[in-house]
Design a protein around this motif. Structure first.
Motif, PDB file in Angstrom:
ATOM      1  N   PHE A  42     -22.515  -1.266  61.112  1.00 15.56           N
ATOM      2  CA  PHE A  42     -21.969  -2.496  61.018  1.00 15.56           C
ATOM      3  C   PHE A  42     -22.781  -3.763  61.029  1.00 15.56           C
ATOM      4  CE2 PHE A  42     -17.805  -0.212  62.364  1.00 15.56           C
ATOM      5  CZ  PHE A  42     -16.891  -0.514  61.267  1.00 15.56           C
ATOM      6  N   PHE A  63     -25.071  -9.925  53.439  1.00 15.29           N
ATOM      7  CA  PHE A  63     -24.676 -11.427  53.305  1.00 15.29           C
ATOM      8  C   PHE A  63     -25.826 -12.174  53.503  1.00 15.29           C
ATOM      9  CE2 PHE A  63     -20.435  -9.119  53.801  1.00 15.29           C
ATOM     10  CZ  PHE A  63     -19.646  -9.819  52.536  1.00 15.29           C
ATOM     11  N   SER A  84      -1.553 -12.261  56.197  1.00 18.74           N
ATOM     12  CA  SER A  84      -2.770 -12.226  55.689  1.00 18.74           C
ATOM     13  C   SER A  84      -2.715 -12.879  54.265  1.00 18.74           C
ATOM     14  CB  SER A  84      -3.011 -10.806  55.519  1.00 18.74           C
ATOM     15  OG  SER A  84      -2.993 -10.062  56.538  1.00 18.74           O
ATOM     16  N   ARG A  90      -2.958  -9.520  51.627  1.00 16.08           N
ATOM     17  CA  ARG A  90      -2.327  -8.173  52.097  1.00 16.08           C
ATOM     18  C   ARG A  90      -0.621  -8.309  52.430  1.00 16.08           C
ATOM     19  NH1 ARG A  90      -7.603  -7.040  50.858  1.00 16.08           N
ATOM     20  NH2 ARG A  90      -8.070  -4.951  51.064  1.00 16.08           N
ATOM     21  N   ARG A 142      -3.390 -20.913  54.594  1.00 19.76           N
ATOM     22  CA  ARG A 142      -2.949 -20.741  55.684  1.00 19.76           C
ATOM     23  C   ARG A 142      -1.248 -20.991  56.254  1.00 19.76           C
ATOM     24  NH1 ARG A 142      -4.385 -16.163  57.163  1.00 19.76           N
ATOM     25  NH2 ARG A 142      -6.554 -15.806  57.181  1.00 19.76           N
ATOM     26  N   GLU A 154     -11.550 -15.692  59.168  1.00 16.97           N
ATOM     27  CA  GLU A 154     -11.321 -15.067  57.885  1.00 16.97           C
ATOM     28  C   GLU A 154     -11.331 -15.919  56.811  1.00 16.97           C
ATOM     29  OE1 GLU A 154      -8.596 -11.480  59.980  1.00 16.97           O
ATOM     30  OE2 GLU A 154      -7.988 -12.802  58.548  1.00 16.97           O
ATOM     31  N   THR A 187     -14.451 -16.371  53.850  1.00 17.54           N
ATOM     32  CA  THR A 187     -13.981 -16.395  52.607  1.00 17.54           C
ATOM     33  C   THR A 187     -14.995 -17.294  51.755  1.00 17.54           C
ATOM     34  OG1 THR A 187     -11.826 -15.440  52.649  1.00 17.54           O
ATOM     35  CG2 THR A 187     -12.377 -16.678  50.438  1.00 17.54           C
TER      36      THR A 187
HETATM   37  C1  HEM Z   1     -16.941  -5.430  61.769  1.00 17.46           C
HETATM   38  C2  HEM Z   1     -16.936  -6.370  61.224  1.00 17.46           C
HETATM   39  C3  HEM Z   1     -15.473  -6.626  60.946  1.00 17.46           C
HETATM   40  C4  HEM Z   1     -14.042  -6.351  61.324  1.00 17.46           C
HETATM   41  C5  HEM Z   1     -13.899  -5.209  62.338  1.00 17.46           C
HETATM   42  C6  HEM Z   1     -13.161  -6.795  60.296  1.00 17.46           C
HETATM   43  C7  HEM Z   1     -11.867  -6.722  60.486  1.00 17.46           C
HETATM   44  C8  HEM Z   1     -10.782  -7.233  59.813  1.00 17.46           C
HETATM   45  C9  HEM Z   1      -9.664  -6.772  59.593  1.00 17.46           C
HETATM   46  C10 HEM Z   1      -8.883  -5.758  60.885  1.00 17.46           C
HETATM   47  C11 HEM Z   1      -8.891  -7.517  58.903  1.00 17.46           C
HETATM   48  C12 HEM Z   1      -7.273  -7.560  58.576  1.00 17.46           C
HETATM   49  C13 HEM Z   1      -6.690  -8.708  58.954  1.00 17.46           C
HETATM   50  C14 HEM Z   1      -5.137  -8.859  58.361  1.00 17.46           C
HETATM   51  O1  HEM Z   1      -4.357  -8.160  59.011  1.00 17.46           O
HETATM   52  O2  HEM Z   1      -5.107  -9.754  57.513  1.00 17.46           O
HETATM   53  C15 HEM Z   1      -9.941  -8.281  58.089  1.00 17.46           C
HETATM   54  C16 HEM Z   1      -9.511  -9.250  57.127  1.00 17.46           C
HETATM   55  C17 HEM Z   1     -10.553 -10.197  56.761  1.00 17.46           C
HETATM   56  N1  HEM Z   1     -11.947  -9.888  56.917  1.00 17.46           N
HETATM   57 FE1  HEM Z   1     -12.778  -8.849  57.969  1.00 17.46          FE
HETATM   58  N2  HEM Z   1     -13.739  -7.699  59.264  1.00 17.46           N
HETATM   59  C18 HEM Z   1     -15.146  -7.606  59.681  1.00 17.46           C
HETATM   60  C19 HEM Z   1     -16.199  -7.995  58.917  1.00 17.46           C
HETATM   61  C20 HEM Z   1     -15.935  -8.971  57.859  1.00 17.46           C
HETATM   62  C21 HEM Z   1     -16.909  -9.944  57.008  1.00 17.46           C
HETATM   63  C22 HEM Z   1     -18.430  -9.526  57.305  1.00 17.46           C
HETATM   64  C23 HEM Z   1     -16.324 -10.490  56.112  1.00 17.46           C
HETATM   65  C24 HEM Z   1     -16.885 -11.511  54.938  1.00 17.46           C
HETATM   66  C25 HEM Z   1     -18.084 -11.648  54.819  1.00 17.46           C
HETATM   67  C26 HEM Z   1     -14.839 -10.399  56.408  1.00 17.46           C
HETATM   68  C27 HEM Z   1     -13.974 -11.096  55.825  1.00 17.46           C
HETATM   69  C28 HEM Z   1     -12.584 -10.987  56.064  1.00 17.46           C
HETATM   70  C29 HEM Z   1     -11.420 -11.551  55.231  1.00 17.46           C
HETATM   71  C30 HEM Z   1     -11.686 -12.842  54.370  1.00 17.46           C
HETATM   72  C31 HEM Z   1     -10.195 -11.202  55.414  1.00 17.46           C
HETATM   73  C32 HEM Z   1      -8.833 -11.689  55.326  1.00 17.46           C
HETATM   74  C33 HEM Z   1      -8.058 -10.920  54.404  1.00 17.46           C
HETATM   75  C34 HEM Z   1      -6.745 -11.069  54.163  1.00 17.46           C
HETATM   76  O3  HEM Z   1      -6.221 -12.117  54.882  1.00 17.46           O
HETATM   77  O4  HEM Z   1      -5.980 -10.793  53.362  1.00 17.46           O
HETATM   78  N3  HEM Z   1     -14.686  -9.308  57.510  1.00 17.46           N
HETATM   79  N4  HEM Z   1     -11.169  -8.287  58.637  1.00 17.46           N
END
Ligand code: HEM
Length: 241
Positions: free
Chosen positions: A55, A63, A106, A109, A146, A169, A173
């Motif tokens: 990871f 990135f 979210s 989603r 948000r 998050e 973005t």
């Molecule tokens: C191991 C690393 C990461 C984990 C464990 C993780 C986990 C998650 C999870 C569980 C969600 C869903 C949250 C929800 O219920 O809406 C989420 C959403 C999101 N993640 Fe990750 N993430 C990781 C890395 C990243 C990276 C590297 C990026 C961008 C460069 C990113 C961008 C986002 C964004 C923008 C959302 C929001 C999606 C939405 O609200 O619809 N995440 N992430």
């Protein structure tokens, strides 16, 4: 002139790993960032049995984030799921478990229970894009998004940790789909207002889970402090909205 820009595009694109959409047996998460990394092969394409170090190196490489970012995100996930970062692994779909990292309100989603929190809903992405009057998203529109999704979800009761994750998050973005206007390290907070994430890039990234044509990672790596600073400004805009 045209030849030069085509050449520049070709060399930027060549730096990225090849993209292929998820197949029916591939594991995917509710996260556009991780799904994009799996679709491009920075994470295993099947999205299964991913170690903590995989990871971190995928997030860092694709990135060009400082390793502190991947370390913070991945170690948080391993901790929440009670996994040993030294030798356990995680399938992407596990991240869709409600009550852990998955949360309501979210950006792209639907809410559990009852809704599909795993796959993107393009209508929700369009609503996020419509929150900005410009051709790009910024910290102001991120605060509005948000607020809107919080209200649409019926003002869910969220812990402070989940709020911090949600502003993170939103910040990811703007940072991940940035057109290069990221402030220099140590620049005044006001410059965070100039960060612009072009809508056409945000749409492709969220809906197709791939890096858009012309996208390149930042020339300098963005660290956890900078990520948090953007999240804090989005939170202040959320409070105002
Ligand atoms: C191991 C690393 C990461 C984990 C464990 C993780 C986990 C998650 C999870 C569980 C969600 C869903 C949250 C929800 O219920 O809406 C989420 C959403 C999101 N993640 Fe990750 N993430 C990781 C890395 C990243 C990276 C590297 C990026 C961008 C460069 C990113 C961008 C986002 C964004 C923008 C959302 C929001 C999606 C939405 O609200 O619809 N995440 N992430």
């Amino acid at each position: 002139m045209k030849v030069i820009s085509l050449f520049q595009f070709a060399s930027a694109a060549a730096a990225l790993k090849e993209w292929a959409p998820a197949g029916p047996s591939d594991s995917r998460s509710p996260c556009p960032g991780l799904n994009t990394l799996a679709n491009h092969g920075y994470l295993p394409h099947d999205g299964k049995k991913i170690s903590m170090s995989t990871f971190v190196s995928a997030i860092t490489e694709a990135f060009n984030f400082d390793p502190s970012v991947g370390q913070f995100l991945a170690s948080g996930a391993f901790q929440v799921f009670g996994l040993n970062p030294a030798n356990d692994t995680l399938d992407l779909e596990t991240l869709n478990t409600p009550g852990r990292l998955e949360h309501p309100a979210s950006l792209s989603r639907h809410d559990q229970p009852g809704g599909d929190s795993l796959h993107v809903d393009p209508e929700r992405v369009d609503a996020m894009l419509a929150d900005s009057p410009h051709l790009f998203l910024d910290v102001v529109s991120a605060g509005v998004s948000r607020r809107r999704t919080f209200l649409e979800s019926g003002r869910p009761n969220l812990t402070e940790t989940i709020w911090t994750i949600m502003f993170g998050e939103s910040s990811l973005t703007l940072i991940a789909m940035n057109n290069g206007t990221f402030p220099a390290a140590g620049a005044p907070t006001e410059e965070i207002y100039n960060i612009q994430a072009p809508k056409d890039w945000v749409k492709i990234w969220y809906e197709e889970e791939r890096f858009p044509e012309g996208w390149t990672p930042f020339a300098r790596s963005i660290n956890l402090t900078e990520l948090g600073a953007v999240g804090a400004v989005i939170r202040s805009e959320f409070v105002k909205s």
